[in-house]
Scaffold this motif. Structure first.
Motif, mmCIF file in Angstrom:
data_model
loop_
_atom_site.group_PDB
_atom_site.id
_atom_site.type_symbol
_atom_site.label_atom_id
_atom_site.label_comp_id
_atom_site.label_asym_id
_atom_site.label_seq_id
_atom_site.Cartn_x
_atom_site.Cartn_y
_atom_site.Cartn_z
ATOM 1 N N TYR A 5 36.619 39.140 38.125
ATOM 2 C CA TYR A 5 37.029 40.202 37.211
ATOM 3 C C TYR A 5 36.649 41.545 37.826
ATOM 4 C CZ TYR A 5 37.737 36.734 33.533
ATOM 5 O OH TYR A 5 38.180 35.667 32.792
ATOM 6 N N GLY A 6 37.603 42.475 37.824
ATOM 7 C CA GLY A 6 37.339 43.795 38.378
ATOM 8 C C GLY A 6 38.476 44.757 38.096
ATOM 9 N N MET A 7 38.433 45.884 38.792
ATOM 10 C CA MET A 7 39.473 46.910 38.677
ATOM 11 C C MET A 7 39.705 47.528 40.046
ATOM 12 S SD MET A 7 38.607 48.936 35.168
ATOM 13 C CE MET A 7 40.268 49.592 35.021
ATOM 14 N N PRO A 8 40.945 47.842 40.385
ATOM 15 C CA PRO A 8 41.234 48.439 41.690
ATOM 16 C C PRO A 8 40.526 49.776 41.923
ATOM 17 C CG PRO A 8 43.261 47.715 40.631
ATOM 18 C CD PRO A 8 42.153 47.570 39.619
ATOM 19 N N SER A 9 40.232 50.518 40.849
ATOM 20 C CA SER A 9 39.580 51.823 41.006
ATOM 21 C C SER A 9 38.087 51.716 41.294
ATOM 22 C CB SER A 9 39.802 52.678 39.756
ATOM 23 O OG SER A 9 39.290 52.010 38.616
ATOM 24 N N CYS A 10 37.528 50.515 41.212
ATOM 25 C CA CYS A 10 36.109 50.278 41.509
ATOM 26 C C CYS A 10 35.972 49.975 42.997
ATOM 27 C CB CYS A 10 35.614 49.107 40.667
ATOM 28 S SG CYS A 10 34.091 48.347 41.257
ATOM 29 N N PRO A 11 35.217 50.771 43.747
ATOM 30 C CA PRO A 11 35.097 50.533 45.188
ATOM 31 C C PRO A 11 34.477 49.179 45.534
ATOM 32 C CG PRO A 11 33.646 52.321 44.489
ATOM 33 C CD PRO A 11 34.475 51.955 43.311
ATOM 34 N N ASP A 12 33.548 48.695 44.739
ATOM 35 C CA ASP A 12 32.964 47.377 44.998
ATOM 36 C C ASP A 12 34.009 46.277 44.777
ATOM 37 O OD1 ASP A 12 30.471 48.469 45.601
ATOM 38 O OD2 ASP A 12 29.812 48.376 43.522
ATOM 39 N N CYS A 13 34.837 46.442 43.744
ATOM 40 C CA CYS A 13 35.897 45.471 43.462
ATOM 41 C C CYS A 13 36.949 45.490 44.564
ATOM 42 C CB CYS A 13 36.565 45.783 42.125
ATOM 43 S SG CYS A 13 35.457 45.701 40.707
ATOM 44 N N ALA A 14 37.310 46.678 45.026
ATOM 45 C CA ALA A 14 38.307 46.796 46.092
ATOM 46 C C ALA A 14 37.820 46.109 47.365
ATOM 47 C CB ALA A 14 38.619 48.266 46.348
ATOM 48 N N ALA A 15 36.532 46.253 47.674
ATOM 49 C CA ALA A 15 35.971 45.611 48.865
ATOM 50 C C ALA A 15 36.020 44.090 48.739
ATOM 51 C CB ALA A 15 34.536 46.087 49.093
ATOM 52 N N VAL A 28 41.919 36.946 41.420
ATOM 53 C CA VAL A 28 41.466 38.292 41.072
ATOM 54 C C VAL A 28 42.131 38.691 39.764
ATOM 55 C CG1 VAL A 28 41.401 40.697 41.776
ATOM 56 C CG2 VAL A 28 41.126 38.904 43.491
ATOM 57 N N ILE A 29 41.323 39.096 38.793
ATOM 58 C CA ILE A 29 41.817 39.479 37.480
ATOM 59 C C ILE A 29 41.497 40.949 37.248
ATOM 60 C CG2 ILE A 29 41.660 39.044 34.999
ATOM 61 C CD1 ILE A 29 40.627 36.173 35.849
ATOM 62 N N ASP A 30 42.533 41.775 37.189
ATOM 63 C CA ASP A 30 42.395 43.214 36.954
ATOM 64 C C ASP A 30 42.209 43.425 35.457
ATOM 65 O OD1 ASP A 30 42.677 45.947 36.547
ATOM 66 O OD2 ASP A 30 44.589 46.105 37.621
ATOM 67 N N ILE A 31 40.993 43.780 35.041
ATOM 68 C CA ILE A 31 40.702 43.908 33.608
ATOM 69 C C ILE A 31 41.416 45.095 32.972
ATOM 70 C CG2 ILE A 31 38.513 42.679 33.782
ATOM 71 C CD1 ILE A 31 37.072 45.377 33.613
ATOM 72 N N GLY A 32 41.958 45.982 33.774
ATOM 73 C CA GLY A 32 42.702 47.112 33.228
ATOM 74 C C GLY A 32 44.193 46.867 33.136
ATOM 75 N N ALA A 33 44.669 45.748 33.671
ATOM 76 C CA ALA A 33 46.104 45.482 33.708
ATOM 77 C C ALA A 33 46.657 45.008 32.363
ATOM 78 C CB ALA A 33 46.425 44.452 34.789
ATOM 79 N N HIS A 34 45.823 44.342 31.570
ATOM 80 C CA HIS A 34 46.286 43.829 30.286
ATOM 81 C C HIS A 34 45.088 43.671 29.357
ATOM 82 C CE1 HIS A 34 48.181 41.231 27.295
ATOM 83 N NE2 HIS A 34 49.338 41.691 27.766
ATOM 84 N N ILE A 35 45.306 43.938 28.087
ATOM 85 C CA ILE A 35 44.218 43.853 27.109
ATOM 86 C C ILE A 35 43.608 42.450 27.053
ATOM 87 C CG2 ILE A 35 45.716 43.370 25.129
ATOM 88 C CD1 ILE A 35 42.606 45.625 25.100
ATOM 89 N N SER A 36 44.394 41.416 27.299
ATOM 90 C CA SER A 36 43.842 40.052 27.273
ATOM 91 C C SER A 36 42.810 39.854 28.379
ATOM 92 C CB SER A 36 44.950 39.003 27.382
ATOM 93 O OG SER A 36 45.610 39.108 28.621
ATOM 94 N N HIS A 37 43.020 40.484 29.534
ATOM 95 C CA HIS A 37 42.043 40.393 30.630
ATOM 96 C C HIS A 37 40.760 41.135 30.262
ATOM 97 C CE1 HIS A 37 45.200 38.650 32.916
ATOM 98 N NE2 HIS A 37 45.802 39.782 33.247
ATOM 99 N N LEU A 38 40.911 42.303 29.651
ATOM 100 C CA LEU A 38 39.740 43.081 29.230
ATOM 101 C C LEU A 38 38.946 42.317 28.179
ATOM 102 C CD1 LEU A 38 38.022 45.629 29.295
ATOM 103 C CD2 LEU A 38 39.607 46.634 27.630
ATOM 104 N N LYS A 39 39.638 41.706 27.217
ATOM 105 C CA LYS A 39 38.948 40.945 26.178
ATOM 106 C C LYS A 39 38.176 39.762 26.768
ATOM 107 C CE LYS A 39 41.858 41.932 22.196
ATOM 108 N NZ LYS A 39 42.780 41.331 21.195
ATOM 109 N N ALA A 40 38.793 39.061 27.721
ATOM 110 C CA ALA A 40 38.113 37.932 28.354
ATOM 111 C C ALA A 40 36.860 38.402 29.075
ATOM 112 C CB ALA A 40 39.056 37.224 29.326
#
Length: 101
Positions: A5-15, A28-40
């Motif tokens: 779980y991460g976000m592309p804007s996070c440098p640690d996640c991008a690495a 890889v699950i982008d938690i900002g791409a969909h509310i269901s990912h954020l909820k999980a």
């Protein structure tokens, strides 16, 4: 399969995402791409002890790894990956003080 779980804007996640590109052992699950990912992710963050130190420091707790046995960790090494080098992309971090995500 190991979930990340991460976000592309996070440098640690991008690495981390760069390390797993094309590797079917990781999802890889982008938690900002969909509310269901954020909820999980928030369900994990609210219930898993692995997040306690991150929450105390004011970090979001990404990237987060859910290993095949269900273990939740914030340590890339436990998922067979490397941490972002301290000197890489200096000055980029998710927190205001520049210390972490």
């Amino acid at each position: 399969m190991i979930k990340i779980y991460g976000m592309p804007s996070c440098p640690d996640c991008a690495a981390v995402e760069e390390q797993v590109k094309g590797d079917a052992r990781y999802e890889v699950i982008d938690i900002g791409a969909h509310i269901s990912h954020l909820k999980a992710f928030l369900r994990l963050r609210d219930s898993e002890p692995a997040f306690e130190a991150a929450k105390r420091k004011g970090w979001a707790g990404v990237p987060c790894f859910v290993l095949e046995d269900g273990t939740v960790t914030l340590r890339p090494e436990e998922a067979g990956l490397s941490r972002r080098s301290a000197g890489v992309a200096a000055g980029t971090a998710c927190s205001i003080d520049g210390s972490g995500c």
